[in-house]
Design a protein around this motif. Sequence first.
Motif, mmCIF file in Angstrom:
data_model
loop_
_atom_site.group_PDB
_atom_site.id
_atom_site.type_symbol
_atom_site.label_atom_id
_atom_site.label_comp_id
_atom_site.label_asym_id
_atom_site.label_seq_id
_atom_site.Cartn_x
_atom_site.Cartn_y
_atom_site.Cartn_z
ATOM 1 N N ARG A 1 -4.203 -3.800 6.329
ATOM 2 C CA ARG A 1 -3.508 -3.024 5.886
ATOM 3 C C ARG A 1 -3.991 -1.856 5.301
ATOM 4 N NH1 ARG A 1 -0.333 -6.857 1.882
ATOM 5 N NH2 ARG A 1 0.386 -5.029 1.121
ATOM 6 N N THR B 1 0.774 -1.124 0.054
ATOM 7 C CA THR B 1 0.095 0.105 0.040
ATOM 8 C C THR B 1 1.106 1.261 -0.032
ATOM 9 O OG1 THR B 1 -0.098 0.024 2.680
ATOM 10 C CG2 THR B 1 -1.914 -1.227 1.333
ATOM 11 N N THR B 2 0.295 2.410 -0.057
ATOM 12 C CA THR B 2 1.116 3.519 -0.447
ATOM 13 C C THR B 2 1.791 3.841 0.946
ATOM 14 O OG1 THR B 2 -0.688 4.490 -1.654
ATOM 15 C CG2 THR B 2 0.938 6.011 -0.784
ATOM 16 N N TRP B 3 1.358 3.383 2.117
ATOM 17 C CA TRP B 3 2.039 3.989 3.548
ATOM 18 C C TRP B 3 2.990 2.869 3.403
ATOM 19 C CZ3 TRP B 3 3.829 6.135 6.952
ATOM 20 C CH2 TRP B 3 4.089 5.813 8.329
ATOM 21 N N GLU B 4 2.913 1.551 3.177
ATOM 22 C CA GLU B 4 3.886 0.729 3.202
ATOM 23 C C GLU B 4 5.332 1.102 2.363
ATOM 24 O OE1 GLU B 4 1.228 -2.969 4.416
ATOM 25 O OE2 GLU B 4 1.642 -2.907 2.623
ATOM 26 N N VAL C 1 -3.411 6.637 7.693
ATOM 27 C CA VAL C 1 -1.991 7.453 7.505
ATOM 28 C C VAL C 1 -2.632 8.715 6.268
ATOM 29 C CG1 VAL C 1 -0.031 7.449 6.457
ATOM 30 C CG2 VAL C 1 -0.587 5.756 8.381
ATOM 31 N N LYS C 2 -3.155 8.090 5.508
ATOM 32 C CA LYS C 2 -3.493 9.095 4.372
ATOM 33 C C LYS C 2 -4.583 10.285 5.145
ATOM 34 C CE LYS C 2 -3.702 6.825 0.167
ATOM 35 N NZ LYS C 2 -4.498 6.166 -1.085
ATOM 36 N N THR D 1 -4.903 0.743 7.758
ATOM 37 C CA THR D 1 -3.638 1.338 8.275
ATOM 38 C C THR D 1 -3.341 2.449 7.288
ATOM 39 O OG1 THR D 1 -2.758 -0.461 9.041
ATOM 40 C CG2 THR D 1 -1.451 1.411 9.277
ATOM 41 N N ASP D 2 -3.336 2.203 5.850
ATOM 42 C CA ASP D 2 -3.042 3.083 4.674
ATOM 43 C C ASP D 2 -4.134 4.266 4.569
ATOM 44 O OD1 ASP D 2 -1.508 3.595 2.423
ATOM 45 O OD2 ASP D 2 -3.386 3.165 1.223
#
Lengths: 334, 281
Positions: free
Chosen positions: B8, A228-231, B15-16, B11-12
Motif C-alpha cells: 500500500r 494512505t493519501t492515494w487511498e 502515485v505521488k 502504491t502511494d
Amino acid sequence: MTQMAIAESSSMEAAAGPHDRARALGAFKLGDAVFYWTTRICALSVLAILGGIILSLIVGAWPAMQEYGFAFLWTQRWAPSADPPVLGALGPIYGTLLTSVIAMMIAIPVGIGIAIFLTEFCPQWLRRPIGMAIELLAGIPSIIYGMWGFFVLGPFLANTLQPALIAAFDGVPVLGAIFAGPPSYLSLFNAALILSIMVLPFITAISRDVFQTVPPVLKEAAYGVGCTTWEVVRNVVLPYTRVGVIGGIMLALGRALGETMAVTFIIGNSFRISSSIFAPGTTISAAIASEFAESDGLHQSSLILLGLLLFILTFFVLAAARLMLLHLEKKAGK
Amino acid sequence: MNPLYASRRRTDRIVKALCFVAAAFGVVWLGLILFTLFYNGFAGLTLQVFTQNTPPPGSSEGGLLNAIVGSLIMTAIGVGIGAPLGLFAGTYLAEYGKYDRLAPVVRFINDILLSAPSIIIGLFIYGAVVIPMGGFSALAGALALAVIVIPVVVRTTEDMLGLVPNPLREAASALGLPRSLVIRRVAYRAARTGLITGVLLATARVTGETAPLLFTVLSNQFFSLDLTRAMANLPVTINNFVQSPYAYWKELAWTGALVITLAVLALNIGARILGAERTAK
C-alpha cells in the motif's frame, strides 16, 4: 447619466413640500423602470446572440444542405474545384473527433494528476506558483500554440517520438497500422498533443476547485482509519467529486472540439482519411479557417454547414458539462 | 513489516511521483513556450517595430505599427460594446433574476457561449455583418470580439455582484433609495474591483483571438483608420507572416507573438492581483 442627475437633484428638493416629493418619487420610479428594462434587454440579447448564430449558420448552410442532404455526413471526397463540386464532411468530422479523443486521453490523467498534486501533496508555498503557471497556460493565445507546434514541437516529434513508435509497433497487427510511417511535421497526432496541452488547464482548474469542496471531515475520517493519501483520493475524494470532474472534462472536450488556430498550423489540412495517426488530416475548424476566405458559392455554403455541425456538436457537449456542474452546485447546498 | 502495508505504501509513493511528474509536465510546457517566444522574438523587439508599418514582401525594413494600432482599435471597440452590455446583463441576472424564470435560461446559454468555438462566432459575424455591409471591415472584427467579450463579462459580473453582502442592499433600501440606485450606488461600488477584473480578463481573452478575425476584417498591409474597410491587426498579421517564405516576415511574426503574449499575460496577472487584493481585504 442625466437620469441620475434628475434623481439626485429632486431627492434634495424632496423635503421642500408634498408637490416636490411626488415629483421626486416619479423620477425615482422612472429611473427604476429605465434601469430595469435596460438590464433586462441586455440579458435577453444573450439569447438573441445564440438565436443569431443558429439562424445565420442555417441560412448560410442552406444551399449545401439542399444540394447534398444527409450524404454530406458520410462523403469523404472534398473537391471544391470539381464541376459540379463534390463536398463531404467525413474527413473533417473524423479528424475533429480523433484529435479530441487523443487529446483527452492525454489531458485527463495529467490534468487530474496535477489537481491531486495541488490539493493533496503539494507544499503550501508551491501551490500558488504552480496553480498560477497552469492558469497562465490557459491564457496564452491559441495562435502562439500553433506557431510553437509548427516550429518546435512538430520537428521534435517527427525526429524522436514518431520514429520510435513506428519502429516499436512495426508488424503488430492493428497498432502497426495506427502508428504507421512516415513521420511528419504535420499530423493528426501532433495536433492532438497540442490540443491536450491547451485543454490541460481547464481540467486542472475545475478538478482542483471541486476537490476543495470535499468536506475535511470525510478525508480526516479516512486518514483516521489508516488510509494512505492515494487511498483517500481514490476512495473519498474522487467518488465525492465524480460529477464535477466529469463536468470539467466535458467542458475541456468542448474546447478541444472547436479549437482552431493551434490545430490549423500543424494538422496538414488533408481531407483524406488515413489509418495512421501520423498522417496529415484536418478538423472542421481547421478546414473553415484555411479555406473560408477564398471560398464562394457551394464551397462556402458547405464550410458554413461544417460550422453548423461543429456548433451542434459542441453545444450538446457543453450543455451536458454545464448540467453536471449545476447538479454539483445544488448538491453543495447553494 | 506487514507485506500488505508495504505494498500500500509503495502504491502511494508511485502515485505521488506520478502526480509530481504531471505537475512538472504542465509547468514545463509554459516554460518551453515562453522560452521559444523570447528566443525567437526578443532580438527583433526594437523601436522600429512600434514606429514603422508592415513591410512589403521581400523587404527587411519595417515594423508592426499598423497591426498594433489596428488591434488596439478593434479591441477597444469590441470591449467598449461588449463590456457595458455584459455588465448590464450580468446585473439583471444577479439583481433581478431571482424570480424570473427566464434568468436560468439566460445563465445557461451564456455559459455555453462562454466556451463556444470562436471560429463559429467568425462565421456568424460573416453572415450577419460582412455580407450585408458588402465587404470585410474593422467594424465586423470589433463586433466579433464584442460577442466573445459579452459572456465573459456577464459571468464575472453576476459572480461578483453575488458576493456583495445583502445587508448592504437592505440598509440602502431602508433609507428609501430606489432599487436602481441601490444597485448603481451601493452594489456596483462594493463590487468595483471585481467588475474591473472581469473586464480585464475579457480583454485578455480577445487580445490574442485570431480565428474570428480571419474572415471578418481580413488584414491590411497599409496603415488605415477606416472602420468600414479591412484593417491590419496583430493576430492575422502573425498568421500570414509566419507561413510566408520571407525570413524578415517570420522574424516579425515572432516579435509580434512575443508582444501579444506579454500583453495577454500582463492583463491576466493584473486581473489576478486586483482579485487577490479584493479577497485579502
